[in-house]
Design an enzyme around this catalytic site. Sequence first.
Site, PDB file in Angstrom:
ATOM      1  N   THR A  14      62.728  30.592 -34.682  1.00 26.16           N
ATOM      2  CA  THR A  14      61.803  29.461 -34.697  1.00 26.16           C
ATOM      3  C   THR A  14      61.929  28.711 -33.378  1.00 26.16           C
ATOM      4  O   THR A  14      63.031  28.486 -32.885  1.00 26.16           O
ATOM      5  CB  THR A  14      62.077  28.507 -35.874  1.00 26.16           C
ATOM      6  OG1 THR A  14      61.826  29.196 -37.102  1.00 26.16           O
ATOM      7  CG2 THR A  14      61.180  27.285 -35.808  1.00 26.16           C
ATOM      8  N   PHE A  26      61.152  25.273 -31.288  1.00 26.55           N
ATOM      9  CA  PHE A  26      60.968  23.838 -31.474  1.00 26.55           C
ATOM     10  C   PHE A  26      60.550  23.200 -30.158  1.00 26.55           C
ATOM     11  O   PHE A  26      60.965  23.645 -29.077  1.00 26.55           O
ATOM     12  CB  PHE A  26      62.261  23.182 -31.961  1.00 26.55           C
ATOM     13  CG  PHE A  26      62.703  23.633 -33.327  1.00 26.55           C
ATOM     14  CD1 PHE A  26      62.389  22.902 -34.458  1.00 26.55           C
ATOM     15  CD2 PHE A  26      63.439  24.802 -33.486  1.00 26.55           C
ATOM     16  CE1 PHE A  26      62.786  23.322 -35.711  1.00 26.55           C
ATOM     17  CE2 PHE A  26      63.841  25.229 -34.743  1.00 26.55           C
ATOM     18  CZ  PHE A  26      63.519  24.485 -35.854  1.00 26.55           C
TER      19      PHE A  26
END
Length: 357
Positions: free
Chosen positions: A257, A259
């Site tokens: 992921t 960010f």
Amino acid sequence: MTDKLKPLREKIDSIDAQILDLLNQRAKVAQDVGHIKAETNAPVFRPEREAQVLRGVADRNPGPMGDTEVQIIFREIMSACRSLEKRLAIAYLGPVGTFSEQAVHQQFGHSVEALACASIDEVFRATEAGTADFGVVPVENSSEGAIGRTLDLLLQTPLTINGEVAIAVRHSLMTRTGLMDGVQVICAHSQALAQCQIWLNNNYPQLERRAVSSNAEAARMARDDATVAAIAGERAGVQYGLGVVKGNIQDDPHNRTRFAVIGQHPVGPSGKDRTSLALAVPNKAGAVYTLLAPLSQHGVSMTRFESRPARTGTWEYYFYVDIEGHVQTPAVARALADLQSNAAFFKVLGSYPTSLT
């Protein structure tokens, strides 16, 4: 054994004393820097400067310690020294134990005040209002794609992207006891459930799956209810005292992921940067090709291109584009000037150092 270890331990003690002295020398210089910044109202945290330091220590590292380990140590040194100037407040999508919290500490170290927020919207609001110095929000997952709410808010906010953090996502199935006896439901964020669905289908197809606000919230529920199993990172498991039934259950072993770090001030070039844009085109044939042509003409590499409905009810789209380089780089500046002239909507979301991982 003791006779052989004693001189080595004494040598380590001597080196530790030198390290401690050097750390405090660095801290005093950092305080002097802080005084100068206060006089000129300069920002305490300079993402481009810290990225340069971390890349530099990796480049100069002779071993045997690995580059990643050296960077972790220096990240914490800079975080501790920075806190002598000001202890930064960082808003993130909570609760405690989420991958968002992990991203906060991976970017800023642990000498910060981490502010857990109930939603991505709240992270933006806290940062815009100055309650937080920076915010950390998820942008995209390698398996499930973009985080739509973050993209929508980046269009509207006066904030700019100041950095990016990439986190390896490792999901574990956890319960209060570390066993599945009596478990009736498996809880997790909807994306985590999607990222583990093949494993769940193969191992617990009969159990209900329930989407909740975050994996950390699922871990809290599992702590309080023996009939609930949670999918979460091990950080959340430790936070809520859970036992691991099975680790690494994500379907994609390379699941990550990304960010974004959002803040109120633009970031200067670090030497290895990325620029994020939001664009829209006139409704005519070949508009997207014409829009992006300046990137190729000026030798600027595009690393991401994603479309999202404009929500106007007229089948219009915004395009989210990442390119290599900083807006102050001459080739990028020329490309963006030409690109803007072709666009119906144009916004630079931020220029920032690329993730170190």
